[in-house]
Scaffold this motif. Structure first.
Motif, PDB file in Angstrom:
ATOM      1  N   ILE A 118     -31.466 -16.289  -8.284  1.00 40.56           N
ATOM      2  CA  ILE A 118     -31.223 -17.520  -9.031  1.00 40.56           C
ATOM      3  C   ILE A 118     -29.795 -17.465  -9.579  1.00 40.56           C
ATOM      4  CG2 ILE A 118     -32.023 -19.054 -10.876  1.00 40.56           C
ATOM      5  CD1 ILE A 118     -34.161 -18.431  -8.733  1.00 40.56           C
ATOM      6  N   CYS A 119     -28.989 -18.407  -9.155  1.00 42.13           N
ATOM      7  CA  CYS A 119     -27.629 -18.504  -9.678  1.00 42.13           C
ATOM      8  C   CYS A 119     -27.682 -19.339 -10.949  1.00 42.13           C
ATOM      9  CB  CYS A 119     -26.720 -19.177  -8.650  1.00 42.13           C
ATOM     10  SG  CYS A 119     -26.549 -18.195  -7.148  1.00 42.13           S
ATOM     11  N   VAL A 120     -27.351 -18.697 -12.049  1.00 37.10           N
ATOM     12  CA  VAL A 120     -27.427 -19.380 -13.341  1.00 37.10           C
ATOM     13  C   VAL A 120     -26.049 -19.988 -13.620  1.00 37.10           C
ATOM     14  CG1 VAL A 120     -27.979 -19.113 -15.791  1.00 37.10           C
ATOM     15  CG2 VAL A 120     -29.199 -17.740 -14.084  1.00 37.10           C
ATOM     16  N   SER A 124     -21.585 -18.791 -10.246  1.00 42.20           N
ATOM     17  CA  SER A 124     -22.237 -17.932  -9.246  1.00 42.20           C
ATOM     18  C   SER A 124     -22.777 -18.754  -8.081  1.00 42.20           C
ATOM     19  CB  SER A 124     -23.341 -17.080  -9.881  1.00 42.20           C
ATOM     20  OG  SER A 124     -24.303 -17.889 -10.523  1.00 42.20           O
ATOM     21  N   ALA A 125     -23.231 -19.987  -8.347  1.00 49.99           N
ATOM     22  CA  ALA A 125     -23.752 -20.823  -7.249  1.00 49.99           C
ATOM     23  C   ALA A 125     -22.634 -21.151  -6.261  1.00 49.99           C
ATOM     24  CB  ALA A 125     -24.375 -22.103  -7.804  1.00 49.99           C
ATOM     25  N   GLN A 126     -21.436 -21.413  -6.778  1.00 49.47           N
ATOM     26  CA  GLN A 126     -20.336 -21.748  -5.870  1.00 49.47           C
ATOM     27  C   GLN A 126     -19.864 -20.523  -5.106  1.00 49.47           C
ATOM     28  OE1 GLN A 126     -17.354 -23.936  -8.107  1.00 49.47           O
ATOM     29  NE2 GLN A 126     -18.498 -25.840  -7.825  1.00 49.47           N
ATOM     30  N   ARG A 127     -20.027 -19.386  -5.683  1.00 49.52           N
ATOM     31  CA  ARG A 127     -19.585 -18.163  -5.012  1.00 49.52           C
ATOM     32  C   ARG A 127     -20.633 -17.668  -4.005  1.00 49.52           C
ATOM     33  NH1 ARG A 127     -15.007 -14.695  -4.589  1.00 49.52           N
ATOM     34  NH2 ARG A 127     -15.878 -13.524  -2.866  1.00 49.52           N
ATOM     35  N   LEU A 128     -21.910 -17.838  -4.347  1.00 49.70           N
ATOM     36  CA  LEU A 128     -22.958 -17.203  -3.533  1.00 49.70           C
ATOM     37  C   LEU A 128     -23.718 -18.180  -2.630  1.00 49.70           C
ATOM     38  CD1 LEU A 128     -24.405 -14.840  -6.299  1.00 49.70           C
ATOM     39  CD2 LEU A 128     -22.765 -14.262  -4.524  1.00 49.70           C
ATOM     40  N   ILE A 129     -23.764 -19.459  -3.001  1.00 49.92           N
ATOM     41  CA  ILE A 129     -24.531 -20.414  -2.181  1.00 49.92           C
ATOM     42  C   ILE A 129     -23.590 -21.289  -1.356  1.00 49.92           C
ATOM     43  CG2 ILE A 129     -26.217 -22.298  -2.178  1.00 49.92           C
ATOM     44  CD1 ILE A 129     -27.387 -21.186  -4.774  1.00 49.92           C
ATOM     45  N   ASP A 130     -22.682 -21.966  -2.027  1.00 49.89           N
ATOM     46  CA  ASP A 130     -21.799 -22.908  -1.320  1.00 49.89           C
ATOM     47  C   ASP A 130     -20.589 -23.183  -2.219  1.00 49.89           C
ATOM     48  OD1 ASP A 130     -20.518 -25.127  -0.279  1.00 49.89           O
ATOM     49  OD2 ASP A 130     -22.364 -26.212   0.166  1.00 49.89           O
ATOM     50  N   LYS A 131     -19.405 -23.111  -1.663  1.00 53.44           N
ATOM     51  CA  LYS A 131     -18.195 -23.247  -2.502  1.00 53.44           C
ATOM     52  C   LYS A 131     -18.113 -24.629  -3.164  1.00 53.44           C
ATOM     53  CE  LYS A 131     -14.869 -24.308   1.242  1.00 53.44           C
ATOM     54  NZ  LYS A 131     -15.283 -25.695   1.312  1.00 53.44           N
ATOM     55  N   HIS A 139     -29.272 -28.543  -8.052  1.00 51.67           N
ATOM     56  CA  HIS A 139     -30.096 -27.617  -8.832  1.00 51.67           C
ATOM     57  C   HIS A 139     -31.544 -27.693  -8.341  1.00 51.67           C
ATOM     58  CE1 HIS A 139     -32.376 -30.512 -11.338  1.00 51.67           C
ATOM     59  NE2 HIS A 139     -31.363 -31.304 -11.044  1.00 51.67           N
ATOM     60  N   GLY A 140     -32.191 -26.553  -8.321  1.00 53.38           N
ATOM     61  CA  GLY A 140     -33.611 -26.524  -7.939  1.00 53.38           C
ATOM     62  C   GLY A 140     -33.869 -26.490  -6.443  1.00 53.38           C
ATOM     63  N   VAL A 141     -32.805 -26.574  -5.629  1.00 57.89           N
ATOM     64  CA  VAL A 141     -32.984 -26.556  -4.166  1.00 57.89           C
ATOM     65  C   VAL A 141     -32.829 -25.116  -3.676  1.00 57.89           C
ATOM     66  CG1 VAL A 141     -32.103 -27.417  -1.963  1.00 57.89           C
ATOM     67  CG2 VAL A 141     -31.980 -28.869  -4.026  1.00 57.89           C
ATOM     68  N   PHE A 142     -33.764 -24.664  -2.846  1.00 59.46           N
ATOM     69  CA  PHE A 142     -33.669 -23.299  -2.310  1.00 59.46           C
ATOM     70  C   PHE A 142     -32.904 -23.287  -0.991  1.00 59.46           C
ATOM     71  CE2 PHE A 142     -37.039 -22.767  -5.340  1.00 59.46           C
ATOM     72  CZ  PHE A 142     -36.830 -21.480  -5.812  1.00 59.46           C
ATOM     73  N   TYR A 143     -31.999 -22.339  -0.873  1.00 57.40           N
ATOM     74  CA  TYR A 143     -31.222 -22.144   0.350  1.00 57.40           C
ATOM     75  C   TYR A 143     -31.467 -20.726   0.820  1.00 57.40           C
ATOM     76  CZ  TYR A 143     -28.605 -26.185  -1.342  1.00 57.40           C
ATOM     77  OH  TYR A 143     -28.253 -27.424  -1.794  1.00 57.40           O
ATOM     78  N   GLU A 144     -31.446 -20.529   2.163  1.00 58.86           N
ATOM     79  CA  GLU A 144     -31.566 -19.161   2.647  1.00 58.86           C
ATOM     80  C   GLU A 144     -30.188 -18.637   3.020  1.00 58.86           C
ATOM     81  OE1 GLU A 144     -34.722 -18.427   5.522  1.00 58.86           O
ATOM     82  OE2 GLU A 144     -33.682 -16.556   6.028  1.00 58.86           O
ATOM     83  N   ARG A 145     -29.856 -17.466   2.520  1.00 61.66           N
ATOM     84  CA  ARG A 145     -28.580 -16.827   2.835  1.00 61.66           C
ATOM     85  C   ARG A 145     -28.863 -15.370   3.202  1.00 61.66           C
ATOM     86  NH1 ARG A 145     -27.310 -21.315   2.871  1.00 61.66           N
ATOM     87  NH2 ARG A 145     -25.827 -22.483   1.607  1.00 61.66           N
ATOM     88  N   ASN A 146     -28.625 -15.030   4.459  1.00 64.08           N
ATOM     89  CA  ASN A 146     -28.884 -13.659   4.936  1.00 64.08           C
ATOM     90  C   ASN A 146     -30.293 -13.180   4.590  1.00 64.08           C
ATOM     91  OD1 ASN A 146     -26.202 -13.436   5.886  1.00 64.08           O
ATOM     92  ND2 ASN A 146     -25.528 -12.944   3.793  1.00 64.08           N
ATOM     93  N   GLY A 147     -31.268 -14.041   4.817  1.00 65.31           N
ATOM     94  CA  GLY A 147     -32.660 -13.637   4.606  1.00 65.31           C
ATOM     95  C   GLY A 147     -33.113 -13.627   3.162  1.00 65.31           C
ATOM     96  N   VAL A 148     -32.245 -14.070   2.257  1.00 62.91           N
ATOM     97  CA  VAL A 148     -32.623 -14.105   0.835  1.00 62.91           C
ATOM     98  C   VAL A 148     -32.637 -15.557   0.377  1.00 62.91           C
ATOM     99  CG1 VAL A 148     -32.003 -13.344  -1.490  1.00 62.91           C
ATOM    100  CG2 VAL A 148     -31.538 -11.872   0.463  1.00 62.91           C
TER     101      VAL A 148
END
Ligand code: URA
Length: 187
Positions: A118-120, A124-131, A139-148
């Motif tokens: 969970i990117c709080v 962190s969301a821009q760094r780990l999910i999507d720039k 918010h609240g949408v799940f994305y898969e990144r490298n199996g996580v």
């Protein structure tokens, strides 16, 4: 390497300028093999003084959200930040500071092996999910990144500034709970 061994190494870190202003490095805390990992932005004043993540007003609100869906750092989650030392005057951590510090986070991740991150907040969301991640839209949408599975939610500091977003944030934590149940994760 164990998480404790990694922490001992990390506490000596001087790889970016943020080390100069720190009282304490904030490595992270929680269950050492948690299935759920939270990643905030960086330590604030209280965190810097205590060496623990999310212990100020934001942290108290975060703990309430967690407790409302039967999660806690004592029982079943691990909490860390994008950067481990407090940025001056709580400014956003710079990309180059994140570039250096993310290596510690990767090592933590390899040891903890969470199933859900969970990117709080935006950083962190821009760094780990999507720039281009926009908390208000995604918010609240799940994305898969490298199996996580990864999800971004409102930072509690943003909710303290604008309490209108509290219900939306609460819905995100309920979605985490649903995802845990859906995946059959025993916590
Ligand atoms: N805000 C964060 O993003 N992290 C903390 O640890 C405290 C406040």
């Amino acid at each position: 390497m164990t998480l404790d061994e990694l922490e001992i190494k990390c506490r000596e870190c001087t790889k970016c300028g943020l080390c100069e202003g720190r009282t304490n490095l904030v490595f992270g805390e929680g269950k050492k093999d948690a299935d759920i990992m939270l990643i905030g932005e960086g330590p604030g004043e209280n965190e810097d003084l205590q060496g623990r993540p999310f212990v100020g007003r934001s942290g108290q609100l975060l703990d309430k959200f967690l407790a409302s869906v039967d999660l806690s750092r004592e029982k079943n989650v691990y909490i860390a930040n994008m950067v481990k030392c407090r940025p001056p005057k709580n400014r956003d951590p710079k990309p180059e500071e994140q570039d250096v510090c993310i290596n510690w986070l990767r090592e933590q991740f390899k040891i903890i092996r969470p199933k859900i991150i969970i990117c709080v907040g935006r950083i962190s969301a821009q760094r780990l999910i999507d720039k281009d991640f926009r908390v208000t839209k995604e918010h609240g949408v799940f994305y898969e990144r490298n199996g996580v599975l990864m999800m971004g939610t409102y930072h509690p500091a943003a909710i303290l500034r604008n309490p209108n977003n509290k219900e939306l944030a609460f819905a995100d934590w309920l979605a985490v709970r649903d995802k845990i149940n859906e995946l059959g994760i025993i916590i």
